[in-house]
Design a protein around this motif. Structure first.
Motif, PDB file in Angstrom:
ATOM      1  N   THR A   9     -99.598 -58.079 -22.078  1.00 44.60           N
ATOM      2  CA  THR A   9     -99.356 -59.466 -22.447  1.00 44.60           C
ATOM      3  C   THR A   9    -100.673 -60.217 -22.536  1.00 44.60           C
ATOM      4  N   PHE A  10    -100.724 -61.156 -23.456  1.00 40.72           N
ATOM      5  CA  PHE A  10    -101.924 -61.937 -23.709  1.00 40.72           C
ATOM      6  C   PHE A  10    -101.486 -63.396 -23.812  1.00 40.72           C
ATOM      7  N   PHE A  11    -101.327 -64.051 -22.650  1.00 41.23           N
ATOM      8  CA  PHE A  11    -100.827 -65.419 -22.599  1.00 41.23           C
ATOM      9  C   PHE A  11    -102.000 -66.388 -22.472  1.00 41.23           C
ATOM     10  N   VAL A  12    -102.305 -67.098 -23.536  1.00 40.28           N
ATOM     11  CA  VAL A  12    -103.434 -68.030 -23.561  1.00 40.28           C
ATOM     12  C   VAL A  12    -103.065 -69.255 -24.379  1.00 40.28           C
ATOM     13  N   ASP A  13    -103.646 -70.396 -24.015  1.00 41.75           N
ATOM     14  CA  ASP A  13    -103.390 -71.633 -24.740  1.00 41.75           C
ATOM     15  C   ASP A  13    -104.423 -71.841 -25.840  1.00 41.75           C
TER      16      ASP A  13
ATOM     17  N   SER B 241     -91.931 -41.789 -34.302  1.00 40.70           N
ATOM     18  CA  SER B 241     -92.195 -43.099 -33.706  1.00 40.70           C
ATOM     19  C   SER B 241     -91.417 -44.216 -34.386  1.00 40.70           C
ATOM     20  N   TYR B 242     -90.891 -43.961 -35.582  1.00 36.58           N
ATOM     21  CA  TYR B 242     -90.075 -44.981 -36.222  1.00 36.58           C
ATOM     22  C   TYR B 242     -88.630 -44.890 -35.764  1.00 36.58           C
ATOM     23  N   ALA B 243     -88.310 -43.854 -35.044  1.00 33.13           N
ATOM     24  CA  ALA B 243     -86.964 -43.711 -34.517  1.00 33.13           C
ATOM     25  C   ALA B 243     -86.886 -44.142 -33.060  1.00 33.13           C
ATOM     26  N   THR B 244     -87.927 -43.863 -32.291  1.00 30.83           N
ATOM     27  CA  THR B 244     -87.929 -44.167 -30.865  1.00 30.83           C
ATOM     28  C   THR B 244     -89.195 -44.932 -30.502  1.00 30.83           C
ATOM     29  N   PRO B 245     -89.076 -46.048 -29.795  1.00 29.38           N
ATOM     30  CA  PRO B 245     -90.275 -46.787 -29.382  1.00 29.38           C
ATOM     31  C   PRO B 245     -91.218 -45.925 -28.551  1.00 29.38           C
ATOM     32  N   SER B 246     -92.489 -45.971 -28.878  1.00 27.01           N
ATOM     33  CA  SER B 246     -93.480 -45.210 -28.127  1.00 27.01           C
ATOM     34  C   SER B 246     -94.814 -45.913 -28.222  1.00 27.01           C
ATOM     35  N   GLY B 247     -95.679 -45.680 -27.233  1.00 31.15           N
ATOM     36  CA  GLY B 247     -97.014 -46.254 -27.242  1.00 31.15           C
ATOM     37  C   GLY B 247     -97.112 -47.507 -26.394  1.00 31.15           C
ATOM     38  N   THR B 248     -98.033 -48.405 -26.791  1.00 33.45           N
ATOM     39  CA  THR B 248     -98.264 -49.655 -26.073  1.00 33.45           C
ATOM     40  C   THR B 248     -97.957 -50.828 -26.982  1.00 33.45           C
ATOM     41  N   LEU B 249     -97.242 -51.803 -26.442  1.00 34.13           N
ATOM     42  CA  LEU B 249     -96.893 -53.013 -27.184  1.00 34.13           C
ATOM     43  C   LEU B 249     -97.726 -54.173 -26.645  1.00 34.13           C
ATOM     44  N   THR B 250     -98.375 -54.920 -27.544  1.00 29.37           N
ATOM     45  CA  THR B 250     -99.161 -56.082 -27.147  1.00 29.37           C
ATOM     46  C   THR B 250     -98.480 -57.351 -27.645  1.00 29.37           C
ATOM     47  N   VAL B 251     -98.227 -58.270 -26.718  1.00 29.41           N
ATOM     48  CA  VAL B 251     -97.479 -59.496 -27.030  1.00 29.41           C
ATOM     49  C   VAL B 251     -98.302 -60.703 -26.595  1.00 29.41           C
ATOM     50  N   THR B 252     -98.343 -61.722 -27.439  1.00 31.17           N
ATOM     51  CA  THR B 252     -99.052 -62.945 -27.081  1.00 31.17           C
ATOM     52  C   THR B 252     -98.133 -64.153 -27.175  1.00 31.17           C
ATOM     53  N   ALA B 253     -98.431 -65.160 -26.364  1.00 31.25           N
ATOM     54  CA  ALA B 253     -97.731 -66.443 -26.383  1.00 31.25           C
ATOM     55  C   ALA B 253     -98.604 -67.436 -25.639  1.00 31.25           C
ATOM     56  N   SER B 254     -98.250 -68.714 -25.702  1.00 33.56           N
ATOM     57  CA  SER B 254     -98.981 -69.695 -24.900  1.00 33.56           C
ATOM     58  C   SER B 254     -98.739 -69.410 -23.425  1.00 33.56           C
ATOM     59  N   LEU B 255     -99.640 -69.902 -22.574  1.00 33.72           N
ATOM     60  CA  LEU B 255     -99.680 -69.482 -21.176  1.00 33.72           C
ATOM     61  C   LEU B 255     -98.362 -69.713 -20.441  1.00 33.72           C
ATOM     62  N   LEU B 256     -97.917 -70.949 -20.351  1.00 33.75           N
ATOM     63  CA  LEU B 256     -96.726 -71.240 -19.556  1.00 33.75           C
ATOM     64  C   LEU B 256     -95.461 -70.711 -20.216  1.00 33.75           C
ATOM     65  N   PHE B 257     -95.361 -70.844 -21.535  1.00 30.98           N
ATOM     66  CA  PHE B 257     -94.196 -70.319 -22.239  1.00 30.98           C
ATOM     67  C   PHE B 257     -94.113 -68.803 -22.058  1.00 30.98           C
ATOM     68  N   GLY B 258     -95.260 -68.140 -22.143  1.00 27.03           N
ATOM     69  CA  GLY B 258     -95.260 -66.691 -21.954  1.00 27.03           C
ATOM     70  C   GLY B 258     -94.786 -66.292 -20.572  1.00 27.03           C
ATOM     71  N   GLN B 259     -95.286 -66.980 -19.559  1.00 25.65           N
ATOM     72  CA  GLN B 259     -94.901 -66.645 -18.190  1.00 25.65           C
ATOM     73  C   GLN B 259     -93.427 -66.916 -17.941  1.00 25.65           C
ATOM     74  N   MET B 260     -92.914 -68.031 -18.469  1.00 29.46           N
ATOM     75  CA  MET B 260     -91.550 -68.432 -18.158  1.00 29.46           C
ATOM     76  C   MET B 260     -90.496 -67.705 -19.000  1.00 29.46           C
ATOM     77  N   TYR B 261     -90.779 -67.491 -20.298  1.00 27.07           N
ATOM     78  CA  TYR B 261     -89.731 -67.037 -21.198  1.00 27.07           C
ATOM     79  C   TYR B 261     -89.994 -65.691 -21.872  1.00 27.07           C
ATOM     80  N   VAL B 262     -91.261 -65.354 -22.094  1.00 31.20           N
ATOM     81  CA  VAL B 262     -91.559 -64.092 -22.784  1.00 31.20           C
ATOM     82  C   VAL B 262     -91.688 -62.929 -21.808  1.00 31.20           C
TER      83      VAL B 262
ATOM     84  N   VAL C 211    -102.830 -57.555 -31.749  1.00 33.54           N
ATOM     85  CA  VAL C 211    -101.542 -58.003 -31.220  1.00 33.54           C
ATOM     86  C   VAL C 211    -100.410 -57.506 -32.107  1.00 33.54           C
ATOM     87  N   ASP C 212     -99.348 -57.018 -31.478  1.00 32.72           N
ATOM     88  CA  ASP C 212     -98.174 -56.552 -32.226  1.00 32.72           C
ATOM     89  C   ASP C 212     -97.201 -57.678 -32.535  1.00 32.72           C
ATOM     90  N   VAL C 213     -96.920 -58.519 -31.541  1.00 34.49           N
ATOM     91  CA  VAL C 213     -95.941 -59.592 -31.690  1.00 34.49           C
ATOM     92  C   VAL C 213     -96.489 -60.865 -31.055  1.00 34.49           C
TER      93      VAL C 213
END
Length: 296
Positions: free
Chosen positions: A125-129, A86-107, A139-141
């Motif tokens: 994705t977890f986009f919340v203000d 798993s350190y060589a190849t991405p695997s599993g589930t990635l959880t990403v958070t950002a503010s609501l509008l920024f997440g929708q527009m750019y992330v 959350v991963d990132v």
């Protein structure tokens, strides 16, 4: 209970500052967590936590042991993940958070591009203000706007955003352009109650103007739409109106009075020991956000 498991429990109690929360995260009973910590303290010969009815805090010895345990557990995890690939190849589930509008527009576009590149991955994705606790909410990132408090997380600056006062060209043709913040009192103002609850707008040089909005909306999208329609002025973060500015549907005023920009960071917990799924996403996100001219 083996020493490795006891160390995992100790680290989780230290991170959450709660025996009950640690038990919930680790799917253990509260007594099992209490026994594990008591056993560790007996083996080590030192008290690891100061317990009160309201909090659980590390002692000085506990703080040193916490740093060592995190390093040891990270090494074990890295060794196991490397053996599994798993350190060589991405695997599993990635959880990403950002503010609501920024997440929708750019992330979100970065996330979907990432999933196209690694079809074996899934993402959440977890986009919340509101501030999100990376550790407690799994959350991963995180992509954060604003100055960061001190933490043990890795933070990579990828850009900055400004707070801007803007309106439609048609509005300015009809009502004129304010030449300084004090003149905002002569203009119709629409504000988002979700983001700008304060009636006071701050500008460079510690200038402060009390705003008397004519229209209150509960979303940024609503006030932006109102401004684009030529009804009045609003104040938002620059990225939120980036496309409208590029297309000429909105224009910024009072730019010479703006406060310093707010930094944007990509934030994650594991640092250089992060698994491939996180490292691959962080590399992609950093490149994409730094390359976006609306964010720099």
């Amino acid at each position: 209970m083996d020493r490795w498991q006891a160390m995992r429990i100790f680290v989780k109690v230290a991170e959450t500052e709660s025996f009950a929360e640690a038990a919930r995260h680790l799917h253990l009973s509260a007594p099992a967590v209490t026994r594990a910590i008591a056993a560790l303290e007996e083996v080590i010969g030192a008290r690891l936590f100061v317990r009160t009815t309201r909090s659980v805090k590390l002692t000085e010895a506990g703080g040193r042991y916490f740093d060592d345990c995190r390093r040891i557990l990270a090494d074990i995890t890295e060794a196991e993940a490397a053996a599994a690939g798993s350190y060589a190849t991405p695997s599993g589930t990635l959880t990403v958070t950002a503010s609501l509008l920024f997440g929708q527009m750019y992330v979100l576009p970065i996330v979907t591009d990432y999933l196209d590149t690694y079809p074996a991955m899934t993402a959440r994705t977890f986009f919340v203000d509101r501030p999100v606790n990376i550790v407690e909410e799994g959350v991963d990132v995180a992509v954060r706007i604003g100055r960061l408090p001190d933490s043990g997380f890795t933070a990579i600056k990828v850009g900055a955003v400004r707070r801007v006062v803007c309106g439609a060209p048609a509005y300015f043709e009809k009502h004129g352009v304010p030449s300084n913040p004090a003149e905002l009192k002569d203009h119709r103002i629409a504000v988002s109650t979700s983001a700008w609850a304060s009636p006071e707008w701050r500008f460079a040089g510690d200038q402060r103007v009390v705003i008397h909005p004519t229209l209150h909306c509960n979303t940024n999208e609503a006030v932006i739409a109102t401004a684009q329609a030529g009804w009045g002025l609003t104040r938002v973060l620059h990225y939120q109106v980036g496309p409208a500015l590029l297309e000429g549907r909105l224009q910024v005023v009072l730019s010479e009075y703006e406060e310093p920009p707010l930094p944007i960071h990509v934030l994650y917990a594991e640092g250089r020991q992060a698994p491939a799924k996180i490292r691959a996403f962080v590399d992609r996100a950093v490149a994409a956000l730094r390359g976006n001219r609306l964010l720099n």
